[in-house]
Each structure stands twice: as C-alpha cells, then as structure tokens.
Scaffold this motif. Structure first.
Motif, mmCIF file in Angstrom:
data_model
loop_
_atom_site.group_PDB
_atom_site.id
_atom_site.type_symbol
_atom_site.label_atom_id
_atom_site.label_comp_id
_atom_site.label_asym_id
_atom_site.label_seq_id
_atom_site.Cartn_x
_atom_site.Cartn_y
_atom_site.Cartn_z
ATOM 1 N N GLY A 48 18.236 21.203 0.331
ATOM 2 C CA GLY A 48 17.064 22.006 0.654
ATOM 3 C C GLY A 48 16.082 22.185 -0.480
ATOM 4 O O GLY A 48 15.311 23.145 -0.480
ATOM 5 N N HIS A 77 21.754 18.453 8.035
ATOM 6 C CA HIS A 77 21.500 19.546 7.082
ATOM 7 C C HIS A 77 21.141 20.831 7.819
ATOM 8 O O HIS A 77 20.124 21.455 7.530
ATOM 9 C CB HIS A 77 20.367 19.147 6.128
ATOM 10 N N TYR A 78 21.968 21.235 8.726
ATOM 11 C CA TYR A 78 21.668 22.382 9.581
ATOM 12 C C TYR A 78 21.313 23.639 8.780
ATOM 13 O O TYR A 78 20.344 24.320 9.095
ATOM 14 C CB TYR A 78 22.854 22.673 10.516
ATOM 15 N N LYS A 79 22.076 23.925 7.734
ATOM 16 C CA LYS A 79 21.855 25.168 6.983
ATOM 17 C C LYS A 79 20.634 25.123 6.071
ATOM 18 O O LYS A 79 20.098 26.168 5.716
ATOM 19 C CB LYS A 79 23.099 25.512 6.158
ATOM 20 N N THR A 80 20.188 23.937 5.680
ATOM 21 C CA THR A 80 19.051 23.822 4.763
ATOM 22 C C THR A 80 17.907 23.011 5.376
ATOM 23 O O THR A 80 17.020 22.548 4.660
ATOM 24 C CB THR A 80 19.481 23.164 3.437
ATOM 25 N N TYR A 81 17.915 22.897 6.675
ATOM 26 C CA TYR A 81 16.909 22.115 7.409
ATOM 27 C C TYR A 81 15.496 22.642 7.148
ATOM 28 O O TYR A 81 15.194 23.797 7.408
ATOM 29 C CB TYR A 81 17.251 22.194 8.900
ATOM 30 N N TYR A 83 14.025 23.344 4.352
ATOM 31 C CA TYR A 83 13.888 24.329 3.277
ATOM 32 C C TYR A 83 12.801 24.001 2.266
ATOM 33 O O TYR A 83 12.164 24.905 1.734
ATOM 34 C CB TYR A 83 15.216 24.505 2.544
#
Length: 126
Positions: A48, A77-81, A83
């Motif tokens: 991200g 990169h679901y959590k930092t898509y 960013y």
C-alpha cells in the motif's frame, strides 16, 4: 486535462489508454516535469505504499496535482487496496476520484471521465 500515470504491470496504462485523453504523461523515473493541472493515476507499491518514482514526481510537481485515481488488485491486496491513492489524497489535499480494480471496466472509465470533466469545470470557474 493532463492525465499523468505510473504503471508497472500495464494495467494502469491500459486504463489510461481506454480513457482516451490526448494529453497523457507516463512517469518513468520521477524526473518528469509538468506545467499544467493534472490528474494522477497510480498503482500501490509493496504493502500500500506510494511508488518511489511517483513520490519523486510529486515532490517537484505537487502544485499542479488536482486529483488522484488509484489502481490495484482487490483480490491480491484486499487490506491495502488503493492505499497509495488514499495516501496521496491525504498528503496533498486533493480528492480521490476512484479506486479501480485491475485495468477497470467500461463503467469505471465512464465514471472517471465524468469526474474529470466535473473537476475541469470547477477549475475553470476559479
């Protein structure tokens, strides 16, 4: 409106090409300079992060940055898509127009073009 973009795997470049703007600039190493308002389209690097060449480019050209579009892979990169776009939006106090998965869809392209047109109209009123 100038569309400036960074593309590592070609997906962001495909999105920018699909938008059909005549005035585009690809960030190759961050040394590029502009002298007109632009919308930035960028991917996220590592976890991200803003790509180093994009950060270098923005340090020299931030006064012309008017908005950002983020690209990425929501599957990988679901959590930092997206960013990098969010960070740029916050750091440079510009709106984030969209966060796009991969090279986007026809609906994404339409949405981005509408938002850039609205941004241009707003800037022309100033």
């Amino acid at each position: 409106m100038l569309v400036v973009y960074a593309s590592r795997q070609g997906k962001t470049e495909a999105l920018v090409n699909a938008l059909g703007y005549e005035s585009t600039l690809k960030i190759v190493d961050g040394s590029e300079q502009v002298s007109e308002p632009f919308v930035l389209v960028t991917y996220s690097d590592k976890v991200g992060e803003i790509p180093e060449m994009v950060e270098k480019f923005l340090q020299k050209n931030q006064e012309y940055l008017k908005a950002v579009v983020a690209t990425g892979s929501i599957e990988r990169h679901y959590k930092t898509y997206g960013y990098a776009g969010v960070k740029i939006s916050q750091e440079y106090h510009v709106p984030i127009l969209a966060i796009i998965n991969g090279s986007g869809s026809n609906a994404d392209e339409t949405k981005i073009k509408e938002m850039i047109s609205a941004l241009e109209a707003k800037l022309n009123q100033l």
